[in-house]
Design a protein around this motif. Structure first.
Motif, PDB file in Angstrom:
ATOM      1  N   ALA A  90       0.828  -1.211   0.000  1.00 15.75           N
ATOM      2  CA  ALA A  90       0.000   0.000   0.000  1.00 15.75           C
ATOM      3  C   ALA A  90       0.864   1.263   0.000  1.00 15.75           C
ATOM      4  O   ALA A  90       0.587   2.232  -0.715  1.00 15.75           O
ATOM      5  N   ALA A  91       1.927   1.227   0.846  1.00 16.13           N
ATOM      6  CA  ALA A  91       2.813   2.388   0.909  1.00 16.13           C
ATOM      7  C   ALA A  91       3.509   2.614  -0.432  1.00 16.13           C
ATOM      8  O   ALA A  91       3.674   3.751  -0.893  1.00 16.13           O
ATOM      9  N   SER A  92       3.941   1.507  -1.056  1.00 18.62           N
ATOM     10  CA  SER A  92       4.629   1.625  -2.351  1.00 18.62           C
ATOM     11  C   SER A  92       3.712   2.197  -3.421  1.00 18.62           C
ATOM     12  O   SER A  92       4.089   3.077  -4.198  1.00 18.62           O
ATOM     13  N   VAL A  93       2.468   1.673  -3.449  1.00 13.62           N
ATOM     14  CA  VAL A  93       1.499   2.167  -4.428  1.00 13.62           C
ATOM     15  C   VAL A  93       1.213   3.640  -4.199  1.00 13.62           C
ATOM     16  O   VAL A  93       1.166   4.451  -5.139  1.00 13.62           O
ATOM     17  N   ALA A  94       1.022   4.021  -2.919  1.00 11.82           N
ATOM     18  CA  ALA A  94       0.748   5.430  -2.603  1.00 11.82           C
ATOM     19  C   ALA A  94       1.923   6.312  -2.996  1.00 11.82           C
ATOM     20  O   ALA A  94       1.754   7.414  -3.542  1.00 11.82           O
ATOM     21  N   ALA A  95       3.147   5.826  -2.719  1.00 14.04           N
ATOM     22  CA  ALA A  95       4.335   6.608  -3.054  1.00 14.04           C
ATOM     23  C   ALA A  95       4.464   6.791  -4.564  1.00 14.04           C
ATOM     24  O   ALA A  95       4.777   7.879  -5.054  1.00 14.04           O
ATOM     25  N   VAL A  96       4.218   5.695  -5.313  1.00 12.94           N
ATOM     26  CA  VAL A  96       4.299   5.770  -6.777  1.00 12.94           C
ATOM     27  C   VAL A  96       3.246   6.721  -7.333  1.00 12.94           C
ATOM     28  O   VAL A  96       3.519   7.546  -8.212  1.00 12.94           O
ATOM     29  N   MET A  97       2.026   6.616  -6.776  1.00 12.51           N
ATOM     30  CA  MET A  97       0.944   7.492  -7.264  1.00 12.51           C
ATOM     31  C   MET A  97       1.254   8.961  -6.970  1.00 12.51           C
ATOM     32  O   MET A  97       1.052   9.839  -7.806  1.00 12.51           O
ATOM     33  N   PHE A  98       1.756   9.203  -5.768  1.00  8.80           N
ATOM     34  CA  PHE A  98       2.060  10.593  -5.405  1.00  8.80           C
ATOM     35  C   PHE A  98       3.218  11.129  -6.244  1.00  8.80           C
ATOM     36  O   PHE A  98       3.183  12.269  -6.708  1.00  8.80           O
ATOM     37  N   ALA A  99       4.251  10.309  -6.441  1.00 11.02           N
ATOM     38  CA  ALA A  99       5.385  10.733  -7.264  1.00 11.02           C
ATOM     39  C   ALA A  99       4.940  11.011  -8.705  1.00 11.02           C
ATOM     40  O   ALA A  99       5.367  11.982  -9.319  1.00 11.02           O
ATOM     41  N   SER A 100       4.062  10.131  -9.216  1.00  6.58           N
ATOM     42  CA  SER A 100       3.564  10.323 -10.579  1.00  6.58           C
ATOM     43  C   SER A 100       2.768  11.610 -10.695  1.00  6.58           C
ATOM     44  O   SER A 100       2.906  12.372 -11.657  1.00  6.58           O
ATOM     45  N   ALA A 101       1.902  11.858  -9.694  1.00  3.94           N
ATOM     46  CA  ALA A 101       1.100  13.081  -9.711  1.00  3.94           C
ATOM     47  C   ALA A 101       1.982  14.320  -9.618  1.00  3.94           C
ATOM     48  O   ALA A 101       1.774  15.316 -10.319  1.00  3.94           O
ATOM     49  N   SER A 102       3.001  14.250  -8.737  1.00  2.00           N
ATOM     50  CA  SER A 102       3.905  15.392  -8.590  1.00  2.00           C
ATOM     51  C   SER A 102       4.640  15.668  -9.897  1.00  2.00           C
ATOM     52  O   SER A 102       4.775  16.813 -10.325  1.00  2.00           O
ATOM     53  N   TYR A 103       5.116  14.596 -10.519  1.00  2.28           N
ATOM     54  CA  TYR A 103       5.830  14.766 -11.791  1.00  2.28           C
ATOM     55  C   TYR A 103       4.897  15.314 -12.869  1.00  2.28           C
ATOM     56  O   TYR A 103       5.279  16.186 -13.658  1.00  2.28           O
ATOM     57  N   PHE A 104       3.663  14.807 -12.885  1.00  2.00           N
ATOM     58  CA  PHE A 104       2.696  15.269 -13.897  1.00  2.00           C
ATOM     59  C   PHE A 104       2.452  16.767 -13.771  1.00  2.00           C
ATOM     60  O   PHE A 104       2.499  17.509 -14.734  1.00  2.00           O
ATOM     61  N   PHE A 105       2.174  17.204 -12.523  1.00  2.00           N
ATOM     62  CA  PHE A 105       1.890  18.629 -12.324  1.00  2.00           C
ATOM     63  C   PHE A 105       3.114  19.490 -12.630  1.00  2.00           C
ATOM     64  O   PHE A 105       2.998  20.565 -13.205  1.00  2.00           O
ATOM     65  N   TYR A 106       4.284  19.024 -12.234  1.00  2.00           N
ATOM     66  CA  TYR A 106       5.504  19.786 -12.509  1.00  2.00           C
ATOM     67  C   TYR A 106       5.746  19.893 -14.016  1.00  2.00           C
ATOM     68  O   TYR A 106       6.060  20.959 -14.541  1.00  2.00           O
ATOM     69  N   ASN A 107       5.584  18.763 -14.717  1.00  2.12           N
ATOM     70  CA  ASN A 107       5.785  18.752 -16.171  1.00  2.12           C
ATOM     71  C   ASN A 107       4.751  19.618 -16.867  1.00  2.12           C
ATOM     72  O   ASN A 107       5.057  20.335 -17.830  1.00  2.12           O
ATOM     73  N   GLN A 108       3.502  19.560 -16.372  1.00  2.00           N
ATOM     74  CA  GLN A 108       2.431  20.380 -16.947  1.00  2.00           C
ATOM     75  C   GLN A 108       2.750  21.866 -16.760  1.00  2.00           C
ATOM     76  O   GLN A 108       2.525  22.682 -17.648  1.00  2.00           O
ATOM     77  N   ASN A 109       3.284  22.183 -15.618  1.00  2.00           N
ATOM     78  CA  ASN A 109       3.656  23.566 -15.323  1.00  2.00           C
ATOM     79  C   ASN A 109       4.735  24.060 -16.286  1.00  2.00           C
ATOM     80  O   ASN A 109       4.673  25.184 -16.799  1.00  2.00           O
ATOM     81  N   GLN A 110       5.738  23.207 -16.540  1.00  2.00           N
ATOM     82  CA  GLN A 110       6.817  23.585 -17.456  1.00  2.00           C
ATOM     83  C   GLN A 110       6.281  23.798 -18.869  1.00  2.00           C
ATOM     84  O   GLN A 110       6.660  24.756 -19.563  1.00  2.00           O
ATOM     85  N   ASN A 111       5.379  22.907 -19.315  1.00  2.00           N
ATOM     86  CA  ASN A 111       4.805  23.042 -20.657  1.00  2.00           C
ATOM     87  C   ASN A 111       3.996  24.327 -20.785  1.00  2.00           C
ATOM     88  O   ASN A 111       4.068  25.024 -21.802  1.00  2.00           O
ATOM     89  N   LEU A 112       3.214  24.630 -19.750  1.00  2.00           N
ATOM     90  CA  LEU A 112       2.412  25.856 -19.776  1.00  2.00           C
ATOM     91  C   LEU A 112       3.298  27.094 -19.824  1.00  2.00           C
ATOM     92  O   LEU A 112       2.994  28.067 -20.512  1.00  2.00           O
ATOM     93  N   GLN A 113       4.409  27.048 -19.102  1.00  2.00           N
ATOM     94  CA  GLN A 113       5.321  28.185 -19.092  1.00  2.00           C
ATOM     95  C   GLN A 113       5.940  28.385 -20.477  1.00  2.00           C
ATOM     96  O   GLN A 113       6.086  29.512 -20.952  1.00  2.00           O
TER      97      GLN A 113
END
Length: 252
Positions: A90-113
């Motif tokens: 459960a911890a691994s899945v949560a960590a992967v999901m959170f890391a993926s979400a963080s990367y997605f938002f960061y990447n989306q931010n860079q593209n928008l900029q």
């Protein structure tokens, strides 16, 4: 106008736009406000910075001692091993999901900029082009309507007897234009090209076309005792004038 911007900022459109949740019309509206109003653009940049900070803050390592606490609790359980794997997964899945979400938002931010930079640059180019066109129209009006403007009829030599043009020179405003009203027919592999000799330097002014309805002014660089030439060149123009093919000249 300030009330309009305030109402927009108080809505949640910017946040929805950053998260990619806006509809097509909302997206167009947000991008328009970002490009047009500095207040909106500054707020947008602040939201981007906050999102990036949020992503980085939540990408830190797990707190020290967390693993030991989990292991101690698991050992106190009767079916410790089974629960251990369950918690770990459960911890691994949560960590992967959170890391993926963080990367997605960061990447989306860079593209928008990057997209925002492209849009801003296009707007600047359009503004500069429009400013140049308005300046040219203003100068043409001055030259054609100023009583101090001098007119010079330009006729071609024996190689281009049908060539007819009028040069407009205003020594006060230091503006010069030429209106080519008639050009002789040339073979398809040749063209007429305009040149100007200013302070000993030969400037290429480009290929000239016959004016539509007699209304097509071409700017000439102004200088004391300048001379302009019209030559016959190969199709597409030449880098240097062909002296033997000079068909007309204008001195001013």
């Amino acid at each position: 106008m300030k009330e309009k911007i305030k109402t927009f900022l108080e809505s949640d459109l910017l946040e929805k736009y950053l998260l990619g949740n806006t509809r097509e019309m909302e997206t167009l509206r947000v991008e328009q406000y970002i490009a047009m109003y500095p207040e909106v653009r500054n707020t947008y940049n602040e939201l981007q910075d906050n999102l990036e900070t949020f992503a980085k803050l939540h990408a830190i390592k797990s707190p020290e001692g967390l693993k030991e606490k989990i292991v101690a609790r698991i050992r106190s359980e009767r079916n410790g091993r089974k629960k251990f794997f369950r918690y770990a997964i459960a911890a691994s899945v949560a960590a992967v999901m959170f890391a993926s979400a963080s990367y997605f938002f960061y990447n989306q931010n860079q593209n928008l900029q990057e997209e925002n930079t492209v849009v801003s640059n296009k707007i600047k180019l359009l503004e500069a082009d429009m400013k140049q066109q308005l300046e040219d129209v203003r100068n043409q009006f001055i030259v054609l309507n100023n009583p101090q403007t001098k007119k010079y009829n330009v006729n071609g030599n024996r190689k281009a007897k049908e060539l007819k043009a009028v040069a407009y020179i205003n020594p006060v405003k230091k503006l010069s234009y030429i209106n080519v009203s008639k050009l002789p027919n040339l073979p398809e592999n040749q063209c007429f090209q305009m040149w100007a000799e200013v302070n000993g330097e030969m400037l290429n002014l480009g290929i000239i076309q016959e004016a539509a309805n007699g209304q097509n002014l071409m700017a000439l660089p102004y200088a004391e005792n300048a001379v302009s030439y019209i030559t016959i060149e190969p199709e597409g123009g030449n880098l240097n004038p062909t002296v033997d093919n000079i068909v007309a000249n204008i001195s001013y």
